[in-house]
Design a protein around this motif. Structure first.
Motif, PDB file in Angstrom:
ATOM      1  N   ASP A  31      35.472  38.601  37.251  1.00 56.65           N
ATOM      2  CA  ASP A  31      34.379  38.906  36.322  1.00 56.65           C
ATOM      3  C   ASP A  31      33.370  39.871  36.933  1.00 56.65           C
ATOM      4  O   ASP A  31      32.877  40.777  36.255  1.00 56.65           O
ATOM      5  CB  ASP A  31      33.657  37.625  35.889  1.00 56.65           C
ATOM      6  CG  ASP A  31      34.482  36.790  34.921  1.00 56.65           C
ATOM      7  OD1 ASP A  31      35.458  37.336  34.352  1.00 56.65           O
ATOM      8  OD2 ASP A  31      34.159  35.598  34.748  1.00 56.65           O
ATOM      9  N   CYS A  36      35.143  46.019  29.034  1.00 57.29           N
ATOM     10  CA  CYS A  36      35.234  44.577  29.316  1.00 57.29           C
ATOM     11  C   CYS A  36      36.392  43.942  28.557  1.00 57.29           C
ATOM     12  O   CYS A  36      37.210  43.218  29.138  1.00 57.29           O
ATOM     13  CB  CYS A  36      33.943  43.868  28.916  1.00 57.29           C
ATOM     14  SG  CYS A  36      32.683  43.870  30.164  1.00 57.29           S
ATOM     15  N   GLU A  38      25.008  39.550  33.808  1.00 59.24           N
ATOM     16  CA  GLU A  38      26.069  38.583  33.530  1.00 59.24           C
ATOM     17  C   GLU A  38      25.941  37.334  34.396  1.00 59.24           C
ATOM     18  O   GLU A  38      26.172  36.223  33.934  1.00 59.24           O
ATOM     19  CB  GLU A  38      27.440  39.234  33.708  1.00 59.24           C
ATOM     20  CG  GLU A  38      27.755  40.232  32.608  1.00 59.24           C
ATOM     21  CD  GLU A  38      29.122  40.885  32.772  1.00 59.24           C
ATOM     22  OE1 GLU A  38      29.752  40.709  33.840  1.00 59.24           O
ATOM     23  OE2 GLU A  38      29.545  41.563  31.835  1.00 59.24           O
ATOM     24  N   THR A  43      38.298  33.694  39.288  1.00 60.05           N
ATOM     25  CA  THR A  43      37.742  34.162  38.004  1.00 60.05           C
ATOM     26  C   THR A  43      36.366  34.798  38.161  1.00 60.05           C
ATOM     27  O   THR A  43      36.100  35.813  37.551  1.00 60.05           O
ATOM     28  CB  THR A  43      37.629  33.026  36.974  1.00 60.05           C
ATOM     29  OG1 THR A  43      37.747  31.784  37.587  1.00 60.05           O
ATOM     30  CG2 THR A  43      38.580  33.172  35.873  1.00 60.05           C
ATOM     31  N   ASN A  44      35.507  34.216  38.969  1.00 63.83           N
ATOM     32  CA  ASN A  44      34.175  34.799  39.159  1.00 63.83           C
ATOM     33  C   ASN A  44      34.265  36.160  39.832  1.00 63.83           C
ATOM     34  O   ASN A  44      33.537  37.081  39.473  1.00 63.83           O
ATOM     35  CB  ASN A  44      33.272  33.871  39.982  1.00 63.83           C
ATOM     36  CG  ASN A  44      32.800  32.681  39.181  1.00 63.83           C
ATOM     37  OD1 ASN A  44      32.769  32.738  37.951  1.00 63.83           O
ATOM     38  ND2 ASN A  44      32.448  31.615  39.866  1.00 63.83           N
ATOM     39  N   HIS A  53      39.648  42.468  30.431  1.00 63.11           N
ATOM     40  CA  HIS A  53      39.904  41.030  30.315  1.00 63.11           C
ATOM     41  C   HIS A  53      41.242  40.757  29.644  1.00 63.11           C
ATOM     42  O   HIS A  53      41.926  39.805  30.016  1.00 63.11           O
ATOM     43  CB  HIS A  53      38.786  40.329  29.539  1.00 63.11           C
ATOM     44  CG  HIS A  53      37.609  39.965  30.376  1.00 63.11           C
ATOM     45  ND1 HIS A  53      37.642  39.047  31.396  1.00 63.11           N
ATOM     46  CD2 HIS A  53      36.332  40.424  30.358  1.00 63.11           C
ATOM     47  CE1 HIS A  53      36.470  38.941  31.953  1.00 63.11           C
ATOM     48  NE2 HIS A  53      35.641  39.767  31.348  1.00 63.11           N
TER      49      HIS A  53
END
Length: 126
Positions: free
Chosen positions: A35, A16, A115, A31-32, A20
């Motif tokens: 992610d 992660c 998440e 962004t979602n 990132h």
């Protein structure tokens, strides 16, 4: 499982962090989606790392549980040593293919759901 979970979450957190820090999102509209993609990859790799760590002991446990002889050794390390002497390193990882092919999608889904639940509850995960 404790050792496996340490490995799972260490790999998850490292992947992660790495992803990132190396992925630049062109627009905040994505962004979602980014992610979720990072959750899929990091969760899947964490699950694979978990099973790579604990599979030999799981093989020994399965042999102990399925042995009809009640006088067989019950020490998993003794059983694992016997497997290694008889079949080598590959014998300790019997069933690796199906286990890994199940582990990646299962752990990816679990991590993504976790998440998303954190986001829906407004809990920050930095």
């Amino acid at each position: 499982e404790s050792i496996g979970n340490v490995v799972l979450f260490s790999v998850y957190e490292y992947v992660c962090y790495y992803m990132h820090s190396n992925i630049k999102v062109a627009s905040s509209n994505y962004t979602n989606l980014v992610d979720i993609g990072i959750g899929i990859v990091s969760g899947g790799l964490g699950g694979v790392a978990f099973w790579l760590t604990v599979l030999p002991l799981d093989v020994a446990k399965t042999l102990i549980q399925t042995n009809p002889d009640k006088n067989c050794p019950r020490n998993p390390f003794r059983v694992l040593s016997s497997i290694y002497q008889r079949a080598g390193f590959n014998g300790c990882y019997t069933g690796l293919g199906p286990t890994v092919s199940r582990a990646f999608p299962a752990n990816a889904a679990i991590i993504v759901a976790w998440e998303l639940a954190l986001k829906m509850l407004g809990i920050k995960h930095d």
